[in-house]
Scaffold this active site. Structure first.
Site, PDB file in Angstrom:
ATOM      1  N   ASP A 191      44.458  25.919  44.590  1.00 11.64           N
ATOM      2  CA  ASP A 191      44.466  27.167  43.831  1.00 11.64           C
ATOM      3  C   ASP A 191      45.811  27.859  44.029  1.00 11.64           C
ATOM      4  OD1 ASP A 191      44.175  29.700  42.745  1.00 11.64           O
ATOM      5  OD2 ASP A 191      42.082  29.881  43.345  1.00 11.64           O
ATOM      6  N   HIS A 196      47.481  35.399  45.356  1.00 11.87           N
ATOM      7  CA  HIS A 196      47.143  35.203  46.762  1.00 11.87           C
ATOM      8  C   HIS A 196      48.371  34.961  47.640  1.00 11.87           C
ATOM      9  CE1 HIS A 196      43.117  35.012  45.191  1.00 11.87           C
ATOM     10  NE2 HIS A 196      43.436  33.990  44.426  1.00 11.87           N
ATOM     11  N   ILE A 211      45.702  39.136  48.058  1.00  8.66           N
ATOM     12  CA  ILE A 211      44.331  39.081  48.541  1.00  8.66           C
ATOM     13  C   ILE A 211      43.943  37.635  48.835  1.00  8.66           C
ATOM     14  CG2 ILE A 211      43.681  41.154  47.279  1.00  8.66           C
ATOM     15  CD1 ILE A 211      42.299  39.345  45.208  1.00  8.66           C
ATOM     16  N   GLY A 214      38.596  34.172  46.856  1.00  5.47           N
ATOM     17  CA  GLY A 214      37.156  34.323  47.053  1.00  5.47           C
ATOM     18  C   GLY A 214      36.522  33.067  47.600  1.00  5.47           C
TER      19      GLY A 214
END
Length: 302
Positions: A191, A196, A211, A214
């Site tokens: 990803d 991120h 961040i 998830g």
């Protein structure tokens, strides 16, 4: 309308060959925080190739994690990726994931729900090898601005608190620290979203810093459940689902509370298997006044 629901649901599934080896598994495990302490026998099951077992959440990144991307390119789906949020994830295992393997991964749009101001697309990926099915993964993607087309609203979200289990103290509770470099390491499993890693991109998205993925939190929590409530045995996991309720920032601490619930649960893939039970979870960010991270989180197990 960017989403042609009828076309998306009737489209032929797309199939892609995928393969993985022990390095992919080890990298994924390190990306979700395995290996601390480095010489612990419990951690070596995640990091040392001669003792390796595979956490079932690895299914979300096997083959480079292309299942969701493949689903978003399905006929009838034409959405702005900046409007897409990962709302929920569920993985059901049909047998233990091998350390080395190759499979065919099939992606399709399983459902499209109308939530008014947004649409929810359910993308299903199924992986099978020459011995049969390996796993089924459902990702629910929340697409802002694409609702209001008069479609089915879909099932309402449940709540673990409704079971009454959280009216008592948890059976287990543990904390998992998120390293400052956690997202940088996790993204190597496939990803590459700059949200991120790149502070400037994160600022454009409304965050003061990058961040955590998830699905990284998702994997960290499953590892915590296996290590704490399932005797370290990944093969006991039969299914794991959750809704993503809030963000996590690298450097924070996850509090994972667990409530055991015995018995069979028709509809979650466990009813036909003797001795099935569930662990219900509440996951919060300690440093932000226990802000919710994962809700409606359930691990089904043997």
């Amino acid at each position: 309308m960017p989403i042609d629901v009828e076309r998306a649901l009737s489209a032929e599934p797309s199939s892609t060959p995928i393969s993985w080896g022990h390095k992919d598994v080890q990298l994924y495990h390190l990306g979700i925080g395995a290996g601390v302490p480095a010489t612990s026998p419990d951690e070596l099951r995640y990091t040392l190739e001669s003792r390796l077992h595979v956490l079932p959440s690895f299914a979300t990144v096997a083959g480079g994690g292309m299942g969701v991307v493949g689903g978003l390119s399905a006929p009838g789906i034409d959405v702005d990726l900046t409007a897409v949020l990962h709302g929920a994830q569920h993985v059901q295992t049909h047998r233990p994931v091998p350390v080395e393997g190759s499979a065919t991964q099939t992606s399709s749009v399983a459902a499209v729900y109308d939530k008014g101001k947004a649409a929810v697309i359910v993308l299903r990926t199924e992986a099978a090898d020459e011995d049969g099915p390996l796993w089924t993964s459902d990702a629910q993607l929340f697409v802002r601005g694409e609702g209001g087309f008069g479609g089915d609203r879909g099932p309402s979200s449940g709540s673990n608190s409704g079971s009454g289990l959280q009216e008592r103290l948890p059976d287990h509770e543990t904390r998992r620290g998120v390293r400052e470099d956690q997202a940088l390491l996790y993204r190597l499993s496939g990803d590459w979203n700059p949200l991120h890693a790149d502070p400037e991109f994160a600022a454009l998205a409304g965050f003061d810093r990058p961040i955590l993925h998830g699905l990284c939190s998702y994997g960290m929590v499953l590892k915590a459940v296996v290590d704490t409530a399932l005797d370290g045995d990944v093969t006991r996991v039969r299914g794991y689902g959750t809704r993503f309720a809030g963000v996590v920032f690298p450097g924070e601490t996850l509090r994972v509370r667990m409530w055991r619930e015995a018995g069979e649960h028709p509809g979650d893939g466990s009813a036909e298997r003797d001795g099935a039970g569930r662990v219900l979870l509440a996951v919060t960010a300690v440093e932000r006044d226990e802000a919710p991270v994962l809700t409606d989180a359930v691990v089904t197990h043997s």
